[in-house]
Design an enzyme around this catalytic site. Structure first.
Site, PDB file in Angstrom:
ATOM      1  N   CYS A  54       0.812  -1.223   0.000  1.00 49.33           N
ATOM      2  CA  CYS A  54       0.000   0.000   0.000  1.00 49.33           C
ATOM      3  C   CYS A  54       0.846   1.274   0.000  1.00 49.33           C
ATOM      4  CB  CYS A  54      -0.946   0.016   1.210  1.00 49.33           C
ATOM      5  SG  CYS A  54      -0.103  -0.095   2.806  1.00 49.33           S
ATOM      6  N   ASP A  56       2.751   2.488   2.320  1.00 45.55           N
ATOM      7  CA  ASP A  56       2.962   3.111   3.624  1.00 45.55           C
ATOM      8  C   ASP A  56       4.316   2.701   4.192  1.00 45.55           C
ATOM      9  OD1 ASP A  56       0.471   4.217   3.470  1.00 45.55           O
ATOM     10  OD2 ASP A  56      -0.498   2.770   4.773  1.00 45.55           O
ATOM     11  N   CYS A  81      -1.491   6.777   5.328  1.00 44.25           N
ATOM     12  CA  CYS A  81      -2.827   7.318   5.546  1.00 44.25           C
ATOM     13  C   CYS A  81      -3.081   7.542   7.038  1.00 44.25           C
ATOM     14  CB  CYS A  81      -3.876   6.364   4.978  1.00 44.25           C
ATOM     15  SG  CYS A  81      -3.940   4.768   5.826  1.00 44.25           S
ATOM     16  N   CYS A 131      -3.824  -1.859   7.633  1.00 41.75           N
ATOM     17  CA  CYS A 131      -2.896  -0.801   8.054  1.00 41.75           C
ATOM     18  C   CYS A 131      -2.188  -1.125   9.366  1.00 41.75           C
ATOM     19  CB  CYS A 131      -3.641   0.528   8.185  1.00 41.75           C
ATOM     20  SG  CYS A 131      -4.162   1.229   6.604  1.00 41.75           S
TER      21      CYS A 131
END
Length: 209
Positions: A54, A56, A81, A131
């Site tokens: 993703c 991150d 995010c 996440c």
């Protein structure tokens, strides 16, 4: 920041107040310097981990008392995010006061649970559950840095999805907690099987039993 100032409707309502508060006002964001670690009489550990799935990334700072292996202070920096920031903030907080060996046992499930307002309601919508997975990995990276070993030496669980770094134990726990019934639901919650798909069927970049 009020919820309604960003998103209206059911999607925004799927985030817990804990997530909202921590993404806007993280308690443990920042860094620990060599000078600060020295003031605490501790060894500074800095670990980086990025989630290619993703985009991150998180950097974890520990100040560790070498006499007791206890984590005296923990901070983070995150490129990602709001959910990744909130997850990293809780992850850093859960490390404080634990020994390095105790911290290694913290999982992404622990992080997500700590972000819930009530025990039976998920803290984030399914598509954001992944996440918290970075916390699972960056802690092991920090512990490996501290002990001078390979990160893989802390991996006791069977990793089912290498792309999203999701273990078999995590899958079982997420399925049980959220009463998931299909592969699609599992993918929504964990991102397992969302990328190369070799954990679902042959044809991805890795061999699977």
């Amino acid at each position: 920041m009020a919820k309604n100032s960003l998103i209206s409707g059911s999607i925004w309502d799927e985030y817990s107040n804990q997530v909202v508060n921590r993404m806007n006002n993280p308690k443990h964001q920042g860094e620990i310097t060599e000078e600060k670690a020295a003031e605490l009489g501790a060894k500074l550990i800095v670990a980086d981990f990025g989630a290619e799935s993703c985009g991150d990334a998180v950097r974890l700072y520990w100040a560790v008392d070498e006499n007791t292996d206890k984590i005296l202070e923990s901070k983070f920096k995150s490129f990602g995010c709001g959910t990744a920031i909130a997850s990293s903030d809780v992850m850093a907080e859960l490390c404080i006061g634990k020994t390095v060996d105790e911290a290694v046992k913290i999982t992404n499930i622990d992080v997500e649970f700590a972000l819930r307002d009530t025990p039976d309601i998920p803290a984030v919508p399914p598509q954001k559950m992944h996440c918290s997975v970075m916390a699972y990995d960056v802690i092991k990276k920090a512990a490996a840095e501290y002990k001078g070993v390979d990160m893989e030496s802390f991996e006791e669980e069977q990793i089912v999805c290498e792309c999203a770094r999701v273990s078999l134990a995590t899958l079982k726990e997420v399925i049980k907690i959220n009463d998931l019934k299909t592969v699609e639901e599992i993918t929504d919650y964990t991102k397992a099987g969302a990328f190369c798909k070799s954990c679902i069927k042959p044809g991805g970049h890795e061999a699977k039993d």
